[in-house]
Design an enzyme around this catalytic site. Structure first.
Site, short mmCIF file in Angstrom:
data_model
loop_
_atom_site.label_atom_id
_atom_site.label_comp_id
_atom_site.label_asym_id
_atom_site.label_seq_id
_atom_site.Cartn_x
_atom_site.Cartn_y
_atom_site.Cartn_z
N CYS A 131 0.84 -1.21 0.00
CA CYS A 131 0.00 0.00 0.00
C CYS A 131 0.87 1.26 0.00
O CYS A 131 2.02 1.21 -0.45
CB CYS A 131 -0.94 -0.02 1.21
N ASP A 200 -2.88 1.53 10.43
CA ASP A 200 -3.99 2.47 10.63
C ASP A 200 -4.39 2.48 12.09
O ASP A 200 -4.76 3.51 12.63
CB ASP A 200 -5.17 2.09 9.74
C1 RUB Z 1 -3.36 3.26 3.82
C2 RUB Z 1 -2.69 2.27 4.69
C3 RUB Z 1 -1.40 2.67 5.32
C4 RUB Z 1 -1.68 3.28 6.71
C5 RUB Z 1 -0.45 3.94 7.32
O1 RUB Z 1 -4.68 2.89 3.48
O2 RUB Z 1 -3.19 1.20 4.96
O3 RUB Z 1 -0.54 1.59 5.49
O4 RUB Z 1 -2.71 4.23 6.64
O5 RUB Z 1 -0.10 5.07 6.58
P1 RUB Z 1 -5.58 3.92 2.61
P2 RUB Z 1 0.87 6.18 7.24
O6 RUB Z 1 -4.83 4.22 1.36
O7 RUB Z 1 -6.86 3.20 2.40
O8 RUB Z 1 -5.76 5.16 3.47
O9 RUB Z 1 2.16 5.48 7.55
O10 RUB Z 1 1.00 7.22 6.16
O11 RUB Z 1 0.20 6.69 8.45
#
Ligand code: RUB
Length: 307
Positions: A131, A200
């Site tokens: 992701c 998340d």
């Molecule tokens: C994004 C996702 C990321 C986390 C952490 O999902 O799963 O791994 O949000 O991101 P989506 P960060 O694209 O559905 O929001 O490290 O930037 O907090």
């Protein structure tokens, strides 16, 4: 509600703003927009407007405790100022400064986290990621800055292809990066040294909620004896899970998977999933790399949650 706040809510819902940190930061920035907007004569008006904006922002995506925690901390700060009977203009000024400081602290924490994470990457490693996680990409960019030699494989992350964002950012940073399909997770795991994904939400038991596909990666990492880490600021802790409530998993529009499907078939589009703590070697936080069991106590301390 201010137009700018409504736009942030819409952008979070549509994934124009994605990733837990970006979502939390933009939600805080929207509170500043709300506080600055309009002609506030009474402190109660300011508190009502900001609370309403925070409520809409918090509901924009369900699986985002970092946003919820930081919004509710800001609203509590505002209410404390109201209880002290500060005049409206002063209350507004203090509130805006406080939220700006929270945003600045997020940035400082992200820098610390990146340094702790970079130290985990072995020389000549193959790193897998999934992701788009700004925390994970920062770790990799920091490792590159430290002149470590490594390469990265990232998965495209259907249906919204956030893996392309990761691949683009890493390639721009001069990192040797390969983008591949989600189904190739097992194939690449066999040659992998370390997996780093984002987060998340982290539950009281140290379980990780992250993009769908994460638990597959974790399971096959375990099978192949590959270390699995999640980059998670402590503010990603979900306090509701302390009382046995499960973190809600967002299910998105089926159209994202297939916009004109034939009749008579069901489509599911879960955005996230849980990965049990036993598959996770550690969380990379702003306070160092910690075992999943410690996340709950360190996060509760940082967020001022009484156990
Ligand atoms: C994004 C996702 C990321 C986390 C952490 O999902 O799963 O791994 O949000 O991101 P989506 P960060 O694209 O559905 O929001 O490290 O930037 O907090």
């Amino acid at each position: 509600m201010e137009k700018g706040v409504r736009k942030t809510v819409a952008d979070i819902k549509s994934l124009k703003i994605q990733g837990a940190r970006n979502i939390a930061r933009e939600a805080l920035a929207a509170l500043i927009v709300e506080a600055k907007g309009g002609h506030v004569v009474k402190p109660s008006c300011l508190v009502n407007n900001v609370s309403k904006a925070a409520g809409s922002l918090a509901k924009s995506r369900p699986t985002e405790p970092m946003m919820r925690n930081l919004l509710s901390e800001s609203v509590s700060f505002l209410k404390m100022g109201q209880a002290k009977k500060l005049p409206a203009a002063e209350l507004r000024g203090h509130f805006i400064t406080h939220v700006k400081e929270s945003i600045a602290r997020m940035e400082e924490d992200a820098l610390k986290l990146a340094k702790y994470g970079a130290a985990l990457i072995p020389e000549d490693a193959l790193v897998l990621t999934h992701c788009h996680s700004s925390s994970s990409t920062r770790i990799l960019i920091e490792a590159k800055r430290q002149r470590k030699k490594f390469s990265v494989v990232c998965f495209e992350t259907r249906p919204r292809f956030q893996g392309r964002t990761t691949a683009t950012e890493l390639a721009k940073a001069g990192i040797d990066v390969t983008l591949t399909v989600d189904g190739a997770m097992n194939l690449f795991m066999k040659k992998t040294d370390i997996v780093i994904v984002g987060a998340d939400s982290v539950t009281s038991r140290g379980d990780l909620i992250n993009k769908i596909g994460t638990s597959t990666l974790a399971h096959i990492a375990k099978l192949n004896d590959v270390s699995f880490y999640s980059a998670a600021e402590l503010a990603k802790y979900s306090p509701e899970t302390m009382h046995g409530t499960r973190e809600k998993i967002e299910e998105r529009d089926p159209d994202e998977v297939w916009d004109r499907p034939p009749r008579g078939l069901k489509i599911r589009n879960p955005a996230f999933e849980a990965t049990a703590a036993k598959y996770i070697n550690g969380y990379v936080t702003e306070e160092g790399v910690i075992p999943p069991e410690s996340f709950f106590s360190l996060a509760s301390k940082k967020l001022g949650i009484r156990i």
